[in-house]
Design an enzyme around this catalytic site. Structure first.
Site, PDB file in Angstrom:
ATOM      1  N   MET A   1       0.847  -1.195   0.000  1.00  0.00           N
ATOM      2  CA  MET A   1       0.000   0.000   0.000  1.00  0.00           C
ATOM      3  C   MET A   1       0.885   1.248   0.000  1.00  0.00           C
ATOM      4  O   MET A   1       0.949   2.000   0.983  1.00  0.00           O
ATOM      5  CB  MET A   1      -0.918  -0.017   1.215  1.00  0.00           C
ATOM      6  CG  MET A   1      -1.948  -1.126   1.206  1.00  0.00           C
ATOM      7  SD  MET A   1      -3.192  -0.918  -0.100  1.00  0.00           S
ATOM      8  CE  MET A   1      -2.678  -2.185  -1.257  1.00  0.00           C
ATOM      9  N   HIS A   2       1.561   1.490  -1.114  1.00  0.00           N
ATOM     10  CA  HIS A   2       2.507   2.601  -1.194  1.00  0.00           C
ATOM     11  C   HIS A   2       1.855   3.937  -0.814  1.00  0.00           C
ATOM     12  O   HIS A   2       2.279   4.616   0.117  1.00  0.00           O
ATOM     13  CB  HIS A   2       3.079   2.692  -2.606  1.00  0.00           C
ATOM     14  CG  HIS A   2       3.832   1.482  -3.042  1.00  0.00           C
ATOM     15  ND1 HIS A   2       5.066   1.157  -2.532  1.00  0.00           N
ATOM     16  CD2 HIS A   2       3.521   0.515  -3.943  1.00  0.00           C
ATOM     17  CE1 HIS A   2       5.499   0.036  -3.107  1.00  0.00           C
ATOM     18  NE2 HIS A   2       4.572  -0.367  -3.958  1.00  0.00           N
TER      19      HIS A   2
END
Length: 305
Positions: A233-234
């Site tokens: 989940m950058h």
């Protein structure tokens, strides 16, 4: 405490969709403007995707379309990660929402000047719009509380061996931003590669709520990890920092962006040890409390419809 006012500059993108959900439904935050930029896919597609998400959640946050290309380079996108549309996997209903007539950098400036207090900028795509803002309105810095970005790396890259995608797409814009005297928090690959949602939680999403079902469908087409091993989940890390800064370990560093070199353009040179004898211009996130991050994500997405 009053919610934190902020502007989100984004290029949806599947993980951008999760970040936008957190931006909207975190009670600690007040999302005042969404702007789009070319990155994961073309700006026409990122704008369409952002409008679809705002309609899905019935949110009336204004949206402005931004730069269609990097400052001086042709666009290279990440459709291979997010699908050709940028948000493959879910069928959104038709709507009649439109972007503002003003370009993103102008809309950001207008939002900043209309605010009685400094506003935080959050960027989860290439930094083109912010570089244009700083070029056209250098006086705006006093109206910006800080810039929290998803981008860069103190180690290796994910687009080239050394460069992270958001920086590599428009290195000239990133270099301008890091030279700007803005207070910068850089949430790069050092933390975002570790900020994964587990397979067990991903399975639960499908029946969590309407938002969870939509995200689960998108995740089935997201190629930053896998549903079986965990998804990175950058972009969500930038929103997490706004709400839970204590999850992150930061180090004040001098950061420069390489704009030259066939193999090095887009590299963030992070001087962890002070060897360049330059004053720090960013706080760089180097570690993250992963279990606490995952707990925050679950708590926040449960608040969505």
């Amino acid at each position: 405490m009053s919610p934190l006012p902020f502007i989100l500059d984004t290029d949806p993108g599947i993980d951008d969709a999760v970040a936008l959900a957190a931006a909207i439904f975190s009670p600690e935050l007040e999302l005042r403007l969404v702007t789009t930029v070319a990155g994961n896919v073309s700006v026409e597609k990122t704008t369409r995707n952002a409008l679809q998400l705002l309609h899905f959640w019935q949110q009336n946050v204004p949206l402005a379309q931004g730069a269609a290309t990097p400052l001086v380079r042709p666009l290279r996108d990440a459709a291979y990660v997010h699908g050709e549309s940028g948000m493959e996997g879910y069928h959104f209903v038709a709507h009649d929402r439109l972007a503002l007539e003003t370009p993103a950098f102008q809309a950001i400036y207008d939002c900043l000047t209309a605010s009685e207090e400094p506003v935080t900028l959050v960027t989860i795509g290439p930094l083109t719009n912010i570089a244009l803002l700083l070029t056209h309105y250098p006086d705006c810095i006093s109206k910006i509380k800080r810039l929290v970005m998803m981008g860069g790396s103190a180690g290796r890259g994910n687009f080239t061996p050394n460069a992270e995608f958001n920086i590599a797409i428009d290195p000239e814009a990133a270099a301008r931003v890091f030279r700007s005297r803005l207070e910068i928090v850089m949430c790069g690959l050092d933390v975002t590669n570790r900020a994964q949602l587990t397979p067990a939680y991903l399975a639960e999403l499908a029946t969590l709520n309407r938002t969870g079902a939509m995200l689960h469908a998108l995740f089935s087409h997201y190629r930053s990890g896998s549903m079986a091993t965990g998804l990175r989940m950058h972009d969500l890390c930038a929103i997490a920092f706004l709400v839970k800064p204590e999850l992150f370990t930061l180090k004040s560093c001098f950061v420069a962006v390489e704009t030259q070199g066939e193999y090095t353009a887009g590299t963030t040179v992070v001087d962890l040890d002070g060897r360049l004898d330059q004053p720090a211009n960013a706080q760089v996130a180097l570690d993250i409390d992963v279990p606490a991050f995952q707990a925050w994500v679950a708590q926040t997405l449960a608040l969505a419809p």
